[in-house]
Write a protein that holds these residues in place. Structure first.
Motif, PDB file in Angstrom:
ATOM      1  N   THR A   9      -5.891   1.899  -2.754  1.00  0.00           N
ATOM      2  CA  THR A   9      -4.468   2.035  -2.446  1.00  0.00           C
ATOM      3  C   THR A   9      -4.168   3.519  -2.286  1.00  0.00           C
ATOM      4  O   THR A   9      -4.478   4.332  -3.158  1.00  0.00           O
ATOM      5  CB  THR A   9      -3.607   1.442  -3.565  1.00  0.00           C
ATOM      6  OG1 THR A   9      -3.965   0.063  -3.738  1.00  0.00           O
ATOM      7  CG2 THR A   9      -2.127   1.527  -3.206  1.00  0.00           C
ATOM      8  N   THR A  10      -3.544   3.870  -1.154  1.00  0.00           N
ATOM      9  CA  THR A  10      -3.399   5.284  -0.826  1.00  0.00           C
ATOM     10  C   THR A  10      -2.152   5.495   0.034  1.00  0.00           C
ATOM     11  O   THR A  10      -1.200   4.716  -0.036  1.00  0.00           O
ATOM     12  CB  THR A  10      -4.687   5.789  -0.123  1.00  0.00           C
ATOM     13  OG1 THR A  10      -4.598   7.198   0.065  1.00  0.00           O
ATOM     14  CG2 THR A  10      -4.925   5.088   1.195  1.00  0.00           C
ATOM     15  N   VAL A  11      -2.171   6.535   0.874  1.00  0.00           N
ATOM     16  CA  VAL A  11      -1.063   6.855   1.771  1.00  0.00           C
ATOM     17  C   VAL A  11      -1.596   6.935   3.196  1.00  0.00           C
ATOM     18  O   VAL A  11      -2.799   7.019   3.427  1.00  0.00           O
ATOM     19  CB  VAL A  11      -0.392   8.190   1.383  1.00  0.00           C
ATOM     20  CG1 VAL A  11       0.349   8.057   0.062  1.00  0.00           C
ATOM     21  CG2 VAL A  11      -1.420   9.307   1.322  1.00  0.00           C
ATOM     22  N   GLU A  55       7.792  -9.349   1.578  1.00  0.00           N
ATOM     23  CA  GLU A  55       7.207  -8.526   0.514  1.00  0.00           C
ATOM     24  C   GLU A  55       6.200  -7.531   1.092  1.00  0.00           C
ATOM     25  O   GLU A  55       6.184  -6.361   0.715  1.00  0.00           O
ATOM     26  CB  GLU A  55       6.506  -9.429  -0.504  1.00  0.00           C
ATOM     27  CG  GLU A  55       5.883  -8.650  -1.650  1.00  0.00           C
ATOM     28  CD  GLU A  55       5.116  -9.569  -2.594  1.00  0.00           C
ATOM     29  OE1 GLU A  55       4.719  -9.077  -3.668  1.00  0.00           O
ATOM     30  OE2 GLU A  55       4.899 -10.747  -2.254  1.00  0.00           O
ATOM     31  N   LEU A  56       5.381  -7.989   2.050  1.00  0.00           N
ATOM     32  CA  LEU A  56       4.397  -7.098   2.668  1.00  0.00           C
ATOM     33  C   LEU A  56       5.089  -6.019   3.496  1.00  0.00           C
ATOM     34  O   LEU A  56       4.763  -4.836   3.407  1.00  0.00           O
ATOM     35  CB  LEU A  56       3.435  -7.904   3.544  1.00  0.00           C
ATOM     36  CG  LEU A  56       2.444  -7.092   4.383  1.00  0.00           C
ATOM     37  CD1 LEU A  56       1.542  -6.265   3.476  1.00  0.00           C
ATOM     38  CD2 LEU A  56       1.615  -8.001   5.270  1.00  0.00           C
ATOM     39  N   LEU A  57       6.085  -6.409   4.303  1.00  0.00           N
ATOM     40  CA  LEU A  57       6.751  -5.456   5.188  1.00  0.00           C
ATOM     41  C   LEU A  57       7.540  -4.403   4.416  1.00  0.00           C
ATOM     42  O   LEU A  57       7.743  -3.291   4.910  1.00  0.00           O
ATOM     43  CB  LEU A  57       7.681  -6.198   6.147  1.00  0.00           C
ATOM     44  CG  LEU A  57       6.986  -7.100   7.190  1.00  0.00           C
ATOM     45  CD1 LEU A  57       8.011  -7.924   7.949  1.00  0.00           C
ATOM     46  CD2 LEU A  57       6.164  -6.272   8.157  1.00  0.00           C
ATOM     47  N   ASP A  58       7.982  -4.733   3.207  1.00  0.00           N
ATOM     48  CA  ASP A  58       8.770  -3.798   2.400  1.00  0.00           C
ATOM     49  C   ASP A  58       7.901  -2.829   1.603  1.00  0.00           C
ATOM     50  O   ASP A  58       8.403  -1.848   1.055  1.00  0.00           O
ATOM     51  CB  ASP A  58       9.681  -4.566   1.437  1.00  0.00           C
ATOM     52  CG  ASP A  58      10.847  -5.233   2.153  1.00  0.00           C
ATOM     53  OD1 ASP A  58      11.109  -4.843   3.314  1.00  0.00           O
ATOM     54  OD2 ASP A  58      11.457  -6.142   1.575  1.00  0.00           O
ATOM     55  N   LYS A  59       6.598  -3.101   1.535  1.00  0.00           N
ATOM     56  CA  LYS A  59       5.717  -2.224   0.769  1.00  0.00           C
ATOM     57  C   LYS A  59       5.546  -0.879   1.460  1.00  0.00           C
ATOM     58  O   LYS A  59       5.602  -0.786   2.676  1.00  0.00           O
ATOM     59  CB  LYS A  59       4.341  -2.896   0.597  1.00  0.00           C
ATOM     60  CG  LYS A  59       4.329  -4.030  -0.406  1.00  0.00           C
ATOM     61  CD  LYS A  59       2.994  -4.760  -0.390  1.00  0.00           C
ATOM     62  CE  LYS A  59       1.854  -3.847  -0.800  1.00  0.00           C
ATOM     63  NZ  LYS A  59       0.561  -4.593  -0.841  1.00  0.00           N
ATOM     64  N   MET A  60       5.335   0.160   0.679  1.00  0.00           N
ATOM     65  CA  MET A  60       5.128   1.503   1.225  1.00  0.00           C
ATOM     66  C   MET A  60       3.659   1.927   1.142  1.00  0.00           C
ATOM     67  O   MET A  60       3.191   2.730   1.936  1.00  0.00           O
ATOM     68  CB  MET A  60       5.993   2.518   0.475  1.00  0.00           C
ATOM     69  CG  MET A  60       7.487   2.305   0.664  1.00  0.00           C
ATOM     70  SD  MET A  60       7.988   2.400   2.411  1.00  0.00           S
ATOM     71  CE  MET A  60       7.675   4.120   2.743  1.00  0.00           C
ATOM     72  N   ASP A  61       2.951   1.387   0.152  1.00  0.00           N
ATOM     73  CA  ASP A  61       1.558   1.787  -0.033  1.00  0.00           C
ATOM     74  C   ASP A  61       0.667   1.204   1.055  1.00  0.00           C
ATOM     75  O   ASP A  61       0.923   0.113   1.583  1.00  0.00           O
ATOM     76  CB  ASP A  61       1.036   1.306  -1.398  1.00  0.00           C
ATOM     77  CG  ASP A  61       1.694   2.042  -2.553  1.00  0.00           C
ATOM     78  OD1 ASP A  61       2.110   3.188  -2.342  1.00  0.00           O
ATOM     79  OD2 ASP A  61       1.797   1.462  -3.648  1.00  0.00           O
ATOM     80  N   VAL A  62      -0.363   1.949   1.371  1.00  0.00           N
ATOM     81  CA  VAL A  62      -1.381   1.501   2.313  1.00  0.00           C
ATOM     82  C   VAL A  62      -2.614   1.096   1.512  1.00  0.00           C
ATOM     83  O   VAL A  62      -2.970   1.749   0.530  1.00  0.00           O
ATOM     84  CB  VAL A  62      -1.767   2.634   3.291  1.00  0.00           C
ATOM     85  CG1 VAL A  62      -2.945   2.235   4.151  1.00  0.00           C
ATOM     86  CG2 VAL A  62      -0.574   2.995   4.162  1.00  0.00           C
ATOM     87  N   VAL A  63      -3.249   0.001   1.934  1.00  0.00           N
ATOM     88  CA  VAL A  63      -4.480  -0.441   1.280  1.00  0.00           C
ATOM     89  C   VAL A  63      -5.610  -0.428   2.294  1.00  0.00           C
ATOM     90  O   VAL A  63      -5.492  -1.005   3.380  1.00  0.00           O
ATOM     91  CB  VAL A  63      -4.332  -1.857   0.681  1.00  0.00           C
ATOM     92  CG1 VAL A  63      -5.668  -2.336   0.100  1.00  0.00           C
ATOM     93  CG2 VAL A  63      -3.257  -1.869  -0.401  1.00  0.00           C
TER      94      VAL A  63
END
Length: 315
Positions: A9-11, A55-63
């Protein structure tokens, strides 16, 4: 075979670097979950937002997920991953890298990434279409149907995108083309669709060879001029090529350079990609030592593609 799913999990700034690390340590596949990119594509109408949860679209983190074979090398691969992540932080600045691991069966992940792979126009006319998706072809489109399976290469990665644009520019009808490190076969198939006379697709990984052969069939090119085979770089090449494309990594390109002249026609073109920007000068120096003339250098998202021309016959 069982696989270890390693989630980092990153940016956004770290996506390409982490994906490349997974590729270099021998991941059987890499999946990128970038909610911001999905939202952009959905807003443009490229993807259907209803395919993704709120829920996925609102996430900010990149995996970034890499799938490593569970074998005798698994622990050394994990150590290398952690070391390379620390080096990445030195290069691009402090970034979050939360690592999670879980063992999965091949059938459990082989199809899970498909929701993130949609039809996309990469070059001026090249459209990469997943074999399970619908796409309405437009005049002038060169559509490549693809099922990358566990092989590297969907067209979305910056290195592959650079190669697609360069192949559109440099491949001419009746050329002989060699694709070194063919992965899913995407560049070989594009060369054939650009009317190359003969194409040799080479990869050291037997999984890539199998997937590339399957994609040749998906594109109805099984009776065409494409030959796919397992090879350590150019060892099994039989063509004297007018153009060689190598979308691999800097160290392997440098190892290959001394033998390239043996497989290129005089004034033949070599396209090198898969090079992180920090290694650009190393590759250029190696090319110049073997009398290659630089025609152009393209960069995208921290990645570099170098186009050179052969000036001499065999050394």
């Amino acid at each position: 075979m069982n696989w270890l799913e390693v989630k980092v999990t990153t940016v956004q700034e770290a996506i390409e670097g982490i994906a490349n690390i997974f590729h270099e340590i021998g991941a059987g596949g890499v999946v990128i979950e970038d909610p911001q990119l999905i939202s952009i594509y959905a807003a443009k109408g490229t993807w259907d937002a209803h395919d993704f949860t709120k829920e996925l679209l609102d996430k900010m983190d990149v995996v970034v997920k890499g799938y490593l074979p569970v074998d005798e090398f698994i622990f050394s691969r994990l150590e290398e991953l952690k070391l390379e992540l620390e080096l990445l932080k030195v290069r691009i600045g402090e970034i979050p890298t939360i690592i999670e691991e879980q063992e999965v069966k091949e059938e459990d992940w082989a199809n899970s990434w498909k929701i993130y792979f949609k039809p996309e126009k990469i070059g001026e006319k090249t459209v990469i279409k997943p074999s399970w998706e619908n796409y309405k072809e437009k005049p002038g489109d060169l559509v490549i149907e693809l099922d990358p399976g566990m092989a590297f290469g969907t067209g979305n990665h910056a290195t592959t995108s650079l190669c697609i644009n360069l192949l559109e520019k440099y491949v001419k009808p009746e050329m002989n083309v060699i694709d070194v490190g063919c992965g899913s076969g995407i560049l070989s198939i594009l060369a054939a669709k650009l009317e190359a006379k003969n194409v040799e697709a080479l990869d050291f990984d037997n999984v890539a060879v199998r997937v590339a052969k399957e994609n040749v069939v998906i594109n109805n090119l099984q009776d065409s001029n494409i030959t796919v085979c397992q090879s350590d770089l150019l060892q099994k090449a039989t063509l004297k090529a007018d153009l060689i494309v190598a979308n691999i990594v800097a160290d392997i390109i440098i190892r290959m350079i001394p033998s390239v002249q043996n497989y290129l026609t005089e004034k033949g073109i070599l396209i090198c990609s898969g090079i992180i920007d920090e290694r650009k000068d190393d590759v250029i120096k190696a090319l110049e030592e073997y009398d290659f003339k630089t025609l152009e250098i393209k960069e995208k998202s921290g990645w570099v593609a170098i186009v050179v021309q052969s000036g001499l016959q065999e050394r």
